[in-house]
Scaffold this motif. Sequence first.
Motif, mmCIF file in Angstrom:
data_model
loop_
_atom_site.group_PDB
_atom_site.id
_atom_site.type_symbol
_atom_site.label_atom_id
_atom_site.label_comp_id
_atom_site.label_asym_id
_atom_site.label_seq_id
_atom_site.Cartn_x
_atom_site.Cartn_y
_atom_site.Cartn_z
ATOM 1 N N ALA A 1 0.933 -1.204 0.410
ATOM 2 C CA ALA A 1 -0.068 -0.026 0.236
ATOM 3 C C ALA A 1 0.854 1.002 -0.141
ATOM 4 N N GLY A 2 -0.010 2.212 -0.433
ATOM 5 C CA GLY A 2 1.089 3.634 -0.846
ATOM 6 C C GLY A 2 2.439 3.970 -1.076
ATOM 7 N N MET B 1 -4.036 -4.532 -5.590
ATOM 8 C CA MET B 1 -4.558 -3.688 -4.256
ATOM 9 C C MET B 1 -5.404 -4.900 -3.894
ATOM 10 N N ASN C 1 -7.630 -7.241 -1.212
ATOM 11 C CA ASN C 1 -8.500 -6.367 0.531
ATOM 12 C C ASN C 1 -8.977 -8.361 0.258
ATOM 13 N N ASN D 1 -5.577 4.288 -4.166
ATOM 14 C CA ASN D 1 -5.704 4.804 -3.128
ATOM 15 C C ASN D 1 -7.108 4.970 -2.882
ATOM 16 N N THR E 1 -8.660 1.915 -1.964
ATOM 17 C CA THR E 1 -8.033 1.234 -0.600
ATOM 18 C C THR E 1 -9.165 1.817 0.884
ATOM 19 N N SER F 1 -10.309 -0.620 3.041
ATOM 20 C CA SER F 1 -10.400 -0.809 4.634
ATOM 21 C C SER F 1 -12.197 -1.244 4.874
ATOM 22 N N THR G 1 -9.145 6.875 2.224
ATOM 23 C CA THR G 1 -9.242 7.331 0.636
ATOM 24 C C THR G 1 -7.321 8.735 0.516
ATOM 25 N N ARG H 1 -6.000 8.683 3.385
ATOM 26 C CA ARG H 1 -4.839 7.983 4.540
ATOM 27 C C ARG H 1 -3.824 7.165 3.496
ATOM 28 N N ALA H 2 -3.954 6.781 2.528
ATOM 29 C CA ALA H 2 -3.639 6.264 2.004
ATOM 30 C C ALA H 2 -2.715 6.919 0.811
ATOM 31 N N ARG H 3 -3.286 8.168 0.524
ATOM 32 C CA ARG H 3 -2.766 9.214 -0.143
ATOM 33 C C ARG H 3 -1.295 9.603 0.457
ATOM 34 N N MET I 1 -0.041 8.477 3.322
ATOM 35 C CA MET I 1 1.248 7.198 2.720
ATOM 36 C C MET I 1 2.339 6.630 2.094
#
Length: 283
Positions: A112-113, A133, A135, A180, A183, A188, A274, A276-278, A280
């Motif tokens: 991730a990220g 990605m 899940n 993202n 994610t 999530s 989303t 937070r994924a960006r 990261m």
Amino acid sequence: MGAEGGRGLRAAMEAEELRVGFVGAGRMAAGLARGLLRAGKVPASSILASAPSDKNLDAWRESGCRTTHCNLEVLQESSLVFLGTKPHVLPAVLQEIRPAVGPQHIIISMAAGVSLHTLQRLLPAGTKVLRLMPNLPCVVQAGAIVFSRGSCAGDGEASLLQSLLASCGLCEEVPEAYINIHTGLSGSGVAYVYLFAEALAEGAVKMGMPGALASRIAAQTLLGAAKMLLETGEHPAKLRADVCTPGGTTIHALHQLEKGALRATVMDAVEVATSRARDMAQD
């Protein structure tokens, strides 16, 4: 490479028996491998997984897969290599395996990220690299997977990956900018669904139903609703309206959910995950 080239690559790799490697042997990597095995896509003897310790490798050996503590051995023995390490570990792993990466390899990152730009910068020029990605429901072959290809990966590599991972659930190629968002929506999102399932069951317990029974019914309710969405192709609002009758139980319950701002809260959850994924990706 067009459709004919994609079919040609798949046929060539199948003819020489595709050798699949996993650098990192955690739960998600194991779920993908299990999907490949159950679908008969790759024999266990053609899968090699590496990890620093035996903690995660025992389950792989029980499935008949080969294991090692050496990441370089995975590159030497495999043509399709999944990178399943933690994101903060991946740069060091890429530095370690870089000398062994050649034109025969297809490298697929599940971190991730970590952007395609970063992957291509840290791998040799011309490396065929894709970003994936998945899940968590991939471990039960009911996942939602998206992937994007780097500049040197063609239709053949994308087609091969999609063909292999169809056994793990839904698998779609998307622009990298969507990863993202995926994610926040799905990676999530399974946790949001588990929270909702827990609340459904606890509501039933409050009204007098045993907890184990309530949990089974809540899970089946979510499974059935999802199956109807996929099989009918109807918009969720249409299916929701079909359940409501004037003055009935459902419309009263939905009114309570709307007063609790369920819709806006879930939208906010997708947005912050989303974002937070960006973040990261920029750390």
